[in-house]
Design an enzyme around this catalytic site. Structure first.
Site: not given
Ligand SMILES: NC(=O)c1ccc[n+]([C@@H]2O[C@H](COP(=O)([O-])OP(=O)(O)OC[C@H]3O[C@@H](n4cnc5c(N)ncnc54)[C@H](OP(=O)(O)O)[C@@H]3O)[C@@H](O)[C@H]2O)c1
Length: 343
Positions: A43, A133, A245
């Site tokens: 996408r 986190c 957080h």
């Molecule tokens: N946010 C936090 O504080 C935090 C802390 C620790 C861990 N995490 C973990 O980190 C991960 C990402 O979190 P986030 O907050 O950054 O989420 P996010 O803002 O929703 O971003 C998700 C990312 O994953 C990509 N993605 C989704 N489906 C995909 C696919 N099929 N192939 C390749 N790329 C794909 C998306 O790309 P597109 O834009 O192209 O859809 C986007 O770059 C999660 O597993 C979450 O649990 C997050």
């Protein structure tokens, strides 16, 4: 400068909250990368993200060949990690994954460098897991206190920002807040209840025991990273804060420890900043920790309800120490410990 450096790095999920922050952290810490590649879903192919002064064009993960890549920082959710991390590791790269997919795998180290960098000496699958986190900031603050007085039990209530649930969750808080002000209907798509001007005592799925998966993660991850004998009970709550957080934490120790001693220990602990003057405003709130690397500890005080108890307030930027910064610190440890050799 970067051209002469030695590591090829790929960021998977580079359009997301964590992925963008990973690119910022790599640049800000001058990570020795000769090339940084930004990957996301099909996408996003061709869209652009910033890496310092440079602009990177997003490539599709589905069509990318990882041959020659040294480090992959992955933050694209559990399903993508399960599908891709083993394949990428088989091509020779070390994957540092932010999802929960591999955290409790016995053969995958779960690492917070200030606490258990030694776990990196046993990488069996080419995959390293980054903790949840809320766990990351908790263990950074607890580790030096555990070394001093041995923690028996931790009771933690979290106040977690919406950025922890991804970029769509941030958009929902913004849209709902605006809708309330202009008296439009409040639309709920990401969260199960209205998040604007509200708090939600529910993060991730419910387990049969009544505990949520986020609460369970805090218990088992703390035990894996810090000490399997520590008992942890958590209540995880989403609050209408964009970044940062917060945690209200009560700790019960085996041995005596005063609040003054804890403050002294935490002042010299790696990754911790103590802001605790016991006067109006002399404590840290999430707005002040956004964009910062430290885990901030405030409100350190005696908990008189147990024999050796302390209460405290722990705040950190969930996108940095809770995710991107911790992942980059792990990559730096791989270099410093000579686990990852320059190409
Ligand atoms: N946010 C936090 O504080 C935090 C802390 C620790 C861990 N995490 C973990 O980190 C991960 C990402 O979190 P986030 O907050 O950054 O989420 P996010 O803002 O929703 O971003 C998700 C990312 O994953 C990509 N993605 C989704 N489906 C995909 C696919 N099929 N192939 C390749 N790329 C794909 C998306 O790309 P597109 O834009 O192209 O859809 C986007 O770059 C999660 O597993 C979450 O649990 C997050």
């Amino acid at each position: 400068m970067r051209l002469s450096m030695s590591y090829k790095v790929a960021v998977v999920g580079a359009t997301g909250n964590v992925g963008r922050e990973m690119l910022n952290v790599l640049d800000q810490r001058a990570f020795p990368a000769r090339e940084v590649v930004a990957l996301a879903s099909t996408r996003s192919t061709g869209t652009e993200v910033s890496y310092g002064d440079a602009t990177l064009k997003i490539k599709a993960l589905d069509y990318y060949d990882f041959k020659g890549t040294d480090i992959v920082l992955m933050s694209a959710g559990g399903a993508v990690a399960k599908q891709w991390a083993p394949k990428i590791a088989a091509q020779g790269a070390i994957v540092i994954d932010n999802s929960s997919a591999f955290r409790m795998d016995r053969d995958v180290p779960l690492v917070v460098p200030e606490v258990n960098a030694h776990a990196l000496d046993g990488i069996k699958k080419g995959i390293i897991a980054n903790p949840n986190c809320s766990t990351a900031q908790l263990v950074v603050a607890l580790k030096p206190l555990h070394d001093e007085a041995q923690i028996k039990r931790v009771v933690v209530s979290t106040y977690q920002s919406v950025s922890g649930a991804g970029k769509e969750a941030m958009d929902e808080l913004f849209r709902q807040t605006r809708a309330v002000f202009v008296t439009d209907p409040v639309v709920q798509e990401v969260f199960t209840k209205q998040i604007a001007f509200n708090v939600i005592p529910h993060i991730d799925d419910f387990l049969d025991s009544g505990v949520t998966k986020e609460e369970w993660k805090m218990m088992v991850e703390t035990q894996k990273i810090l000490d399997p004998d520590i008992q942890v009970t958590a209540t995880c709550v989403r609050v209408p804060v964009f970044v940062g957080h917060s945690e209200s934490v009560n700790v019960e120790f085996e041995r005596a420890i005063t609040a003054e001693r804890a403050r002294q220990i935490l002042r010299s602990a790696p990754g911790v900043l103590v802001v605790d003057k016991r006067e109006d405003g002399a404590y840290v709130t999430p707005i002040e920790c956004a964009g910062e690397d430290a885990t901030f500890v405030s409100r350190i005080r005696k908990d008189p309800t147990v024999e050796h108890g302390l209460a405290m307030w722990i705040v950190a930027d969930n996108l940095r120490k809770g995710a991107a910064l911790n992942a980059v610190q792990i990559a730096e440890c791989l270099i410093n410990r000579k686990i990852l050799k320059a190409a």
